[in-house]
Design an enzyme around this catalytic site. Sequence first.
Site, mmCIF file in Angstrom:
data_model
loop_
_atom_site.group_PDB
_atom_site.id
_atom_site.type_symbol
_atom_site.label_atom_id
_atom_site.label_comp_id
_atom_site.label_asym_id
_atom_site.label_seq_id
_atom_site.Cartn_x
_atom_site.Cartn_y
_atom_site.Cartn_z
ATOM 1 N N SER A 199 0.821 -1.205 0.000
ATOM 2 C CA SER A 199 0.000 0.000 0.000
ATOM 3 C C SER A 199 0.857 1.257 0.000
ATOM 4 O O SER A 199 2.072 1.219 0.237
ATOM 5 C CB SER A 199 -0.901 0.006 1.237
ATOM 6 O OG SER A 199 -0.120 0.034 2.420
ATOM 7 N N SER A 207 0.822 3.638 2.138
ATOM 8 C CA SER A 207 1.320 4.007 3.462
ATOM 9 C C SER A 207 2.634 3.305 3.790
ATOM 10 O O SER A 207 3.449 3.822 4.546
ATOM 11 C CB SER A 207 0.278 3.688 4.533
ATOM 12 O OG SER A 207 -0.013 2.299 4.564
ATOM 13 N N THR A 253 -5.990 -0.115 1.015
ATOM 14 C CA THR A 253 -5.309 -1.196 1.732
ATOM 15 C C THR A 253 -6.341 -2.175 2.242
ATOM 16 O O THR A 253 -7.103 -1.873 3.164
ATOM 17 C CB THR A 253 -4.487 -0.657 2.917
ATOM 18 O OG1 THR A 253 -3.653 0.398 2.462
ATOM 19 C CG2 THR A 253 -3.633 -1.757 3.512
ATOM 20 N N HIS A 296 52.454 -16.410 -7.723
ATOM 21 C CA HIS A 296 53.508 -15.430 -8.004
ATOM 22 C C HIS A 296 53.756 -14.483 -6.825
ATOM 23 O O HIS A 296 54.711 -13.710 -6.854
ATOM 24 C CB HIS A 296 53.177 -14.636 -9.275
ATOM 25 C CG HIS A 296 52.201 -13.520 -9.072
ATOM 26 N ND1 HIS A 296 50.875 -13.605 -9.431
ATOM 27 C CD2 HIS A 296 52.353 -12.264 -8.558
ATOM 28 C CE1 HIS A 296 50.261 -12.468 -9.140
ATOM 29 N NE2 HIS A 296 51.137 -11.636 -8.615
ATOM 30 N N ASP A 303 48.881 -20.090 -12.015
ATOM 31 C CA ASP A 303 49.330 -19.149 -10.981
ATOM 32 C C ASP A 303 48.413 -19.210 -9.753
ATOM 33 O O ASP A 303 47.676 -18.281 -9.445
ATOM 34 C CB ASP A 303 49.347 -17.729 -11.572
ATOM 35 C CG ASP A 303 49.881 -16.696 -10.601
ATOM 36 O OD1 ASP A 303 50.500 -17.090 -9.597
ATOM 37 O OD2 ASP A 303 49.669 -15.494 -10.850
ATOM 38 N N SER A 333 46.621 -8.892 -6.253
ATOM 39 C CA SER A 333 47.020 -10.224 -6.711
ATOM 40 C C SER A 333 46.639 -11.298 -5.703
ATOM 41 O O SER A 333 46.796 -11.126 -4.494
ATOM 42 C CB SER A 333 48.538 -10.267 -6.935
ATOM 43 O OG SER A 333 48.907 -9.475 -8.031
#
Length: 772
Positions: free
Chosen positions: A264, A266, A339, A519, A567, A697
């Site tokens: 609703s 409200s 509502t 690495h 890696d 990394s």
Amino acid sequence: MQLHHQLFNILLALGAFLTGATDGACDPQKAAIVGGNYTWLVEEKTIKYECPDGKYPHPAEIRMCHGSRWNLMRDAQKRPVSKARCRDIRCARPLEFENGLYEPRQPYYNVSQELRFECYQGYTLRGSQNRTCLPHGKWSGQTTTCDDGAGHCPNPGIPIGSLKEGRRYRIEDQVRYHCENGLSLMGSKSRVCQESGAWTGTEPECRNPFTYDTPEEVSSQFISSLTEVAESSDPDKVVSDTEKRRIKITPDGSMNIYILLDASQSVGKKNFNEAKDVINKLIEKVSSYDVTPNYAVVTFATKPKVIVSTINQQSNNAAWVIDQLEKLRHEDHALQPGTNMKAGLSSVYEMMVNQQEDEKRKQLDPLPIITTTRHVIILLTDGNFNMGGEPVPVIAQIREFLYIGRDRTVDREDYLDVYVFGVGEMVNVENVNELASKKTNEKHVFKLNGLEDMQKAFDEMIDESEALSMCGLAKEYESANDGEKNPWLVSISILRPGRGTEMCKGTLISDKSVLTAAHCFTIDDTADDIKVKIGKKTFTVAALKSHPQYSVGKLRNLGIPEFYDYDVALVTLRDKVTLSAEARPICLPCTAGTTRALRRPHPQTTCREHEEELMSVGNIPALFVTPCHVKDSPGLGLRRRTVRIKYGDQKHLCEEDAKKAKQYQNVTEASQVVTERFLCTGGAEPEVDPNTCKGDSGGPLIIAKRMRYIQVGVISWGVVDVCKNKAPSYCDQSRDIFEHAPDHARDFHINIFKILPWLRLELHEEGLDFIH
């Protein structure tokens, strides 16, 4: 600060005038609040007040423009009210106390003040002897009573701010409660002494309009009744009388969860959208256990809309239900401003009747809908309605249908629970309280200070589990800290005497293992040189293992100084991590935890199905997390950056840009350095992608699915260092340094799907339960 507020309000008023929002009548400045600030909601023609901590807006948090006057939203007669002011939050006073004394006696109590209770001789004190006025206007502890043990039931006590009628506590005796003027009652207005020695209903509480439940209170009280289904579904478990009742699913039973959302005017669009996220959290929580309830989702304004019905074949598929939720729009009810809460609840009753008819057609005897199915109604509303009539009788109709309360010798109360959450700025406490279940030692009605607090409460429910299957969880609400938003991200430091310290990132993948980039380490680095920071705690390292096929110098004979295939590395911690909101594992592909996160059946789901869902052809949205300096703060913050994995027609172009890296001047074919184990992000198509920095990394490349985070890549290397010689000060800027990055600024990440054989081998004892 006050000057800033005044300027802000003047600008709001000017904006309202220029847009014609006031219709030449209501001037926002005439409704300004003394000691606080306001927000002018143009479309709703309302003003929302804000006060400093420790204060609340009086006489109401919101005012609405009616004609030429500012009135309270709920004032049907549209009478003008006094000027709004910020008043101090205070706690209510005891109106009476039986069989004892309390001090100090005052008309009201300020925050942090304490009440102390004493009983007369011959009476035993139960509850809290000392109670403190809390910042949200509630008293700490439990209701204090002085009991002589003469009654069949114990003295039920008189909650602070209330009066009690009834002083006899024999079987069938009744007590009634009333609140002081200005306070609203939550809980049971009347309670009856039962043969068992317990009082019916829920202990009442008298509340000020500004009083809210905290997320911690909601989490502890709601979870005990709803979300411990995994433990409670064990039919052989013996539950003591002192344990809180939990909703149970018997081996031959089932559960229906009906979620009703007030759409609703409200409640408003903002609250509606935030409530959707909260509901997602709830479904996420319930479906994390080994139960599969049937869900229903209903929204209502003037008319109800059944989004999901319990008789739909997919109603027990949590992923599908969440997908339907995400399609909801507040605008679906835009042309129906009324509502009708009764109609919304009636749609649940009709759903039950239809399920009964469906079971009759299947010739089921007895009918599960009535005999073994547990029903849970969760209603999110502000409690206000203006059409359709009273909604409470529908609850009575549902109880009658489920044979609850028909026979006093057969207690079927556990087969229906109605929870009501107050949503919005103008919650009608009396109405929401009438709708909620009243069960002994339980609470079914809650009012929180905004939807974010409700989301915090559901986050607390999720965080109580320490199972590794609950991977990839993070807190999503704005006030969560960086560690809670990214609890799987870790910092790795490698001390090299005489050469300084190398910094990398990694991800927690179990309670003892961290995944990162190979690495980051040299052949001379030992476990003693490495420290891992997870949340606020630093861990020492027991072992370091790089992928056996990683060799950075493998192509040096071809004039290619660096090669990053495979890696990846695993860091094993000496001590296990105690899982918490700031330390949780991320999900890895092809594990049982990720199967659950993706809402797929286990163990039927295959690794290939994971890859098909996560790595679909095209530009795949993903993210990485990078440090940044927060403006006006000396601390280092974190920010998520959205990128797109090029996994379609742009994949080749992305990989070709690898040849433009300085270290690859001698590379003739991109495939020499970009193997099938790399994922590529970056560039300016289809949009500009942010780039990683050197310190990123080893960190994760992540795909978010259904509010869970799954790592698909490990950050390895980039073509251009866009961050070189530039402080990463882009926390609150949208593009900044990336707007000026060249189009060939690409990043490459190791594809986790391609290194799974090694991960399975190394992590087979970590409880990750890899699938094939």
